[in-house]
Motif scaffolding. Structure first.
Motif, short mmCIF file in Angstrom:
data_model
loop_
_atom_site.label_atom_id
_atom_site.label_comp_id
_atom_site.label_asym_id
_atom_site.label_seq_id
_atom_site.Cartn_x
_atom_site.Cartn_y
_atom_site.Cartn_z
N PHE A 1 55.65 -14.55 2.13
CA PHE A 1 56.55 -15.70 2.22
C PHE A 1 55.80 -17.01 2.40
O PHE A 1 56.27 -18.07 1.99
CB PHE A 1 57.51 -15.50 3.40
CG PHE A 1 58.50 -16.61 3.59
CD1 PHE A 1 59.56 -16.79 2.71
CD2 PHE A 1 58.38 -17.50 4.65
CE1 PHE A 1 60.48 -17.82 2.88
CE2 PHE A 1 59.29 -18.53 4.83
CZ PHE A 1 60.34 -18.69 3.94
N PHE A 2 54.61 -16.94 2.98
CA PHE A 2 53.91 -18.15 3.38
C PHE A 2 52.79 -18.50 2.39
O PHE A 2 52.14 -17.62 1.83
CB PHE A 2 53.36 -18.01 4.79
CG PHE A 2 54.44 -17.82 5.82
CD1 PHE A 2 55.14 -18.92 6.31
CD2 PHE A 2 54.78 -16.56 6.27
CE1 PHE A 2 56.15 -18.76 7.24
CE2 PHE A 2 55.79 -16.39 7.21
CZ PHE A 2 56.47 -17.49 7.68
N PRO A 3 52.55 -19.82 2.19
CA PRO A 3 51.57 -20.27 1.19
C PRO A 3 50.17 -19.68 1.32
O PRO A 3 49.57 -19.35 0.28
CB PRO A 3 51.56 -21.80 1.37
CG PRO A 3 52.93 -22.12 1.86
CD PRO A 3 53.29 -20.97 2.76
N PRO A 4 49.58 -19.55 2.51
CA PRO A 4 48.21 -19.01 2.55
C PRO A 4 48.08 -17.65 1.88
O PRO A 4 47.13 -17.42 1.11
CB PRO A 4 47.91 -18.93 4.05
CG PRO A 4 48.75 -20.00 4.67
CD PRO A 4 50.02 -19.97 3.86
N GLU A 5 49.03 -16.75 2.14
CA GLU A 5 48.98 -15.43 1.51
C GLU A 5 49.26 -15.53 0.01
O GLU A 5 48.67 -14.80 -0.80
CB GLU A 5 49.97 -14.48 2.17
CG GLU A 5 49.57 -14.01 3.55
CD GLU A 5 50.11 -14.92 4.64
OE1 GLU A 5 50.57 -16.04 4.33
OE2 GLU A 5 50.05 -14.53 5.83
N GLY B 1 69.13 -9.14 -7.77
CA GLY B 1 69.62 -10.37 -8.37
C GLY B 1 70.96 -10.81 -7.82
O GLY B 1 71.19 -12.01 -7.59
N LEU B 2 71.86 -9.85 -7.59
CA LEU B 2 73.18 -10.20 -7.05
C LEU B 2 73.06 -10.66 -5.60
O LEU B 2 73.72 -11.62 -5.19
CB LEU B 2 74.12 -9.00 -7.15
CG LEU B 2 74.54 -8.62 -8.57
CD1 LEU B 2 75.33 -7.32 -8.57
CD2 LEU B 2 75.38 -9.74 -9.20
N HIS B 3 72.22 -9.98 -4.82
CA HIS B 3 72.04 -10.40 -3.43
C HIS B 3 71.37 -11.76 -3.36
O HIS B 3 71.66 -12.57 -2.46
CB HIS B 3 71.21 -9.37 -2.66
CG HIS B 3 71.32 -9.52 -1.18
ND1 HIS B 3 70.41 -8.97 -0.31
CD2 HIS B 3 72.20 -10.18 -0.41
CE1 HIS B 3 70.75 -9.28 0.93
NE2 HIS B 3 71.83 -10.01 0.89
N ALA B 4 70.49 -12.05 -4.31
CA ALA B 4 69.81 -13.35 -4.33
C ALA B 4 70.78 -14.49 -4.57
O ALA B 4 70.47 -15.64 -4.27
CB ALA B 4 68.73 -13.36 -5.40
N ALA B 5 71.98 -14.19 -5.10
CA ALA B 5 72.97 -15.24 -5.30
C ALA B 5 73.55 -15.73 -3.98
O ALA B 5 74.08 -16.84 -3.92
CB ALA B 5 74.10 -14.72 -6.20
N LEU C 1 64.56 -13.96 -2.73
CA LEU C 1 63.48 -14.16 -3.70
C LEU C 1 62.51 -15.25 -3.30
O LEU C 1 61.56 -15.53 -4.04
CB LEU C 1 64.08 -14.45 -5.08
CG LEU C 1 64.87 -13.28 -5.70
CD1 LEU C 1 65.40 -13.63 -7.05
CD2 LEU C 1 63.99 -12.02 -5.78
N SER C 2 62.72 -15.87 -2.14
CA SER C 2 61.70 -16.76 -1.60
C SER C 2 60.55 -15.97 -1.01
O SER C 2 59.48 -16.53 -0.76
CB SER C 2 62.30 -17.68 -0.53
OG SER C 2 63.21 -18.58 -1.11
N LEU C 3 60.76 -14.68 -0.77
CA LEU C 3 59.68 -13.80 -0.32
C LEU C 3 59.01 -13.23 -1.57
O LEU C 3 59.58 -12.41 -2.29
CB LEU C 3 60.22 -12.68 0.57
CG LEU C 3 60.57 -13.12 2.00
CD1 LEU C 3 61.98 -13.71 2.07
CD2 LEU C 3 60.46 -11.96 2.98
#
Length: 805
Positions: free
Chosen positions: A50-54, A482-486, A491-493
């Motif tokens: 989730f985080f930019p460094p990784e 995809g449906l849950h992402a609505a 999907l930010s992870l």
């Protein structure tokens, strides 16, 4: 016992062909394939990526894998790059994010989103290249499945204290390594559909059927080769996945998974529907019961009991699998070959479930009341406001949006009440905010191309084949995500998005019907159809991979220097901290946070002009941040630019009108600006600023008056806007400087109710007492202020010298 039969010659030929093809693949292919496998397996264990460094480290790895893939393709003289609509759409998404970044309101966040979307494309493209047959897709899907099982086990371990994962288990919900239960639920649901496919199609395989090495087939005992252990493994893993899925207590995730499961059953071959339904009900029922008891025991710190529930459920699952296998040998298999019996069995189970559900609702009215209550549906109501605010932002920037991270940067300027959410809680609206209608159309194009490819893969395969079943599992698993992402930001992870994009690639390859034939490269080699060498293409791919690698490397280096700087500053080593932070800003000139830290360092060193320059750079990189404007106000005050300071403080309130901190900043800034002008002898300007500080309560009241009743009910993330001790402190200072001693006394006494402000409030109240001729009380208050902060005693003498109106 049934008599053992020899392996059919056709199976032997298929196995030999697979072994020959695998053996013909060079080491460059192996590096690319297993590099991709590692990119799918490990990220879920790193906070879901989730985080930019990784993410930056993952992008460096993806760039290397990308290059090895091209090196392998160069060996076959295959220089194709994009050849399917889905290929073009997946490349278009990072390109849109790059274009949108030029007008981004936060350049650092925009760069982070570019990193993520390039990572997704590289993973997708490599998967398209290395998945040449059904076996290749199966291996990648197993990697995803095993990683999900590992994440689920990590959730159980952290709930019982065997391992420590920050925020891995909170308030009776399993978060595991994802640190967010709804995204975890989506990830486990996807893996669950893969698990049902594996159990139904691979569970009955023997050890011999899964081995392609001729030497092993000849040397291993026949009894071992005829064992069928896979059904037990998949049943156990599915139990763990479903138990933790229920343990996330994700309402949206479970509802969507249930709906997609019904769709999954419909798409199965009729002979598989009843076994899969029975398996899902049995394993899922045990998983639900076990999860409930496990969490209750874990919450009560009864760790042994918690694990007994898991082991007990696992034992029953394995026993059920043995019964199923035993019945399959005796009578179940012939029964499942009768379509009428199967349909009758399915209908009976569905009717029984409907009757049971109706009975629960009619006999437990509190259940229906609970699920329809405002408390239960509060999150759903709140997310409608998120969407409304997102639509307002899209309306203001419809074409290319606000750039990556645009919602996180600017949503507080649009929100209708105070809520804290750096995500829209809808991936599609978030993309539309960040990249406008263009980005949303590209995202919809990705889904349309995937569904078209999945449709083609499904119908081009034989009805009862493993290929069709695999395509359907991939499709439904992707649909569940995809449906849950609505309705959430799963999907930010990036770990989950990488998996989803890999499913897209598998469907795209299967849609070309390549899963049914040997490697197209081997066929080309046999026909003499290899094209001539093209070193320019390899050089171009090498340059592209190097650029991506260096891009991620510089960003990762900046993170490293920033971490070093934080360590130096904590140790009080300002000089080295400054040097390290300057390097961080040089390696990543887009990150506003680095310039904010530099501003604070310069202020601590007594260098207001340098501090102001850094504050300006930070605000230029992060244009809708109230915090950056407050920093500008602070630096401007230090530099003696009072009018600018008040303007920046007002801008902070405009950008986040429901956060009380900026009203406090405004009151303090106006009071400080008035004091500065008084010291400079500008009484008119001073009066204007000081009177402006006294108007802050009116601004707060006007903002509260604009709230509706529903918005007030939804406001729970902080106390309702009111005149806080922080506001009173600024007002008390302003009233003192205006000569209103009674008013100043009242405001400062209110400010003293906050322990963090007590020292400063006591200092100013001492000034009031001094003006009132109460010298003894003044000295006592100064002493109390000094006990809180030694610097305040010295400040007292300076403030006494400030004239008042």
């Amino acid at each position: 016992m049934a008599k053992a039969t020899a392996t059919p010659p056709r199976v032997n030929r298929t196995r030999e062909l697979a072994a020959m093809t695998a053996a013909a693949r060079p080491w460059t292919y192996q590096v690319a394939f297993w590099g991709l496998a590692a990119l799918l397996f490990f990220p879920p264990f790193f906070r879901g990526l989730f985080f930019p460094p990784e993410q930056e480290l993952a992008l460096m790895g993806a760039a290397v894998i990308f290059w090895f893939t091209w090196l392998w393709k160069h060996g076959w003289r295959d220089y194709s790059f994009l050849s399917h609509p889905l290929d073009y759409f997946t490349l278009a998404l990072p390109l849109v994010y790059i274009i949108a970044a030029f007008g981004a309101v936060n350049y650092g966040l925009a760069v982070d989103e570019i990193v993520k979307n390039i990572l997704y494309f590289l993973a997708y493209w490599v998967a398209v290249q290395v998945v040449e047959r059904e076996e290749d897709a199966g291996r990648l899907l197993h990697v995803i499945y095993l990683a999900a099982a590992g994440v689920a086990l990590a959730g159980l371990f952290t709930a019982t204290g065997l391992v420590y994962i920050k925020d891995g288990f909170l308030n009776g919900r399993i978060y595991s390594t994802f640190q967010y239960p709804n995204a975890l639920a989506s990830y486990l649901a996807l893996a669950g559909f893969l698990g049902l496919f594996f159990w139904a199609h691979y569970g009955s395989r023997t050890v011999g059927e899964s081995i392609t090495d001729r030497v092993l087939l000849k040397t291993l005992p026949r009894r071992l080769l005829e064992c069928r252990p896979y059904g037990y493994f998949y049943a156990a893993a599915n139990f763990i996945l479903l138990a933790v899925l229920f343990g996330t207590r994700s309402r949206g995730g479970l509802l969507i998974t249930g709906a997609v499961f019904l769709l999954y059953l419909i798409g199965l071959h009729w002979q598989k529907r009843l076994p899969v339904l029975l398996h899902a009900l049995y394993v899922g029922g045990l998983g639900y019961t076990t999860s409930h008891k496990f969490i209750a025991a874990a919450m009560a710190k009864q760790m042994g009991t918690a694990w007994l529930w898991i082991l007990g459920g696992l034992t029953l699952v394995l026993a059920g699998q043995w019964v199923y296998a035993f019945a399959g040998k005796r009578s179940l298999s012939p029964w499942l070959e009768d379509k009428k019996r199967v349909n009758a069995g399915l209908a009976s189970i569905v009717i029984a479930c409907l009757i049971a559900g109706t009975a629960v609702l009619t006999t437990h009215h509190q259940v229906l009341e609970k699920v329809t209550s405002f408390t239960y549906l509060r999150n759903a109501f709140e997310r409608t406001y998120f969407v409304q605010d997102a639509l307002a932002m899209i309306k203001d920037r419809p074409v290319l949006g606000w750039g990556g991270g645009g919602w996180e940067e600017a949503y507080r300027a649009y929100q209708g009440y105070l809520y804290n959410s750096n995500e829209v809680h809808s991936h599609y609206f978030q993309v539309a905010v960040e990249t406008g209608v263009v980005g949303l159309l590209v995202l919809l194009g990705i889904w349309a191309s995937f569904l078209w490819a999945a449709h083609r893969a499904y119908w081009s395969a034989p009805a009862s084949s493993t290929s069709r079943a695999m395509s359907w599992a991939v499709t439904t698993g992707a649909l569940a995500v995809g449906l849950h992402a609505a309705v959430d930001f799963d999907l930010s992870l990036s770990a989950l998005t990488l998996v989803l994009w890999t499913l897209f690639a598998c469907a795209r390859v299967s849609g070309y019907n390549r899963a049914q034939v040997p490697s197209n490269k081997l066929q080309a080699a046999k026909k003499g159809g290899i094209r001539p060498s093209n070193p320019v293409a390899l050089a171009a791919a090498t340059a592209a991979g190097a650029i991506v690698f260096l891009f991620a490397f510089f960003l990762a280096s900046a993170n490293s220097y920033a971490t070093q700087a934080a360590g130096y500053l904590q140790q009080g080593n300002v000089r080295q901290g400054l040097a390290a932070m300057q390097k961080a800003a040089a390696y990543n000139p887009f990150n506003a946070d680095y310039h904010t830290v530099l501003m604070r360092i310069y202020l601590s060193m007594g260098k207001p002009q340098q501090a102001l320059e850094e504050a300006r750079r930070s605000a230029a990189l992060s244009r809708y941040s109230a915090g950056r404007q407050a920093d500008l106000a602070r630096a401007s005050l230090a530099a003696g630019r009072y009018q600018d300071a008040v303007s920046y403080a007002l801008r902070a309130v405009e950008l986040a009108p429901y956060q009380i901190a900026w009203y406090e900043t405004l009151a303090a800034t106006c009071a400080a600006a008035g004091r500065g002008e008084l010291q400079a002898g500008n009484k008119d300007a001073a009066r204007r600023y000081l009177e402006q500080a006294l108007k802050v309560p009116e601004m707060i009241q006007a903002r509260v008056a604009g709230l509706g009743e529903e918005e007030k009910k939804l406001w729970v993330d902080a106390p309702m806007l009111s005149v806080t001790p922080g506001v009173h402190l600024g007002m008390g200072q302003a009233r003192y400087l205006l000569g209103d001693l009674p008013g100043a006394e009242k405001s400062l006494q209110a400010a003293m109710q906050d322990n963090q402000l007590k020292g400063e409030a006591s200092l100013w109240l001492a000034l009031v007492r001094e003006k009132q001729g109460k010298t003894g009380e003044a000295k006592k208050l100064v002493k109390e202020a000094g006990q809180i902060n030694k610097n305040l005693e010295a400040a007292y003498e300076r403030l006494k010298a400030v004239p008042t109106l």
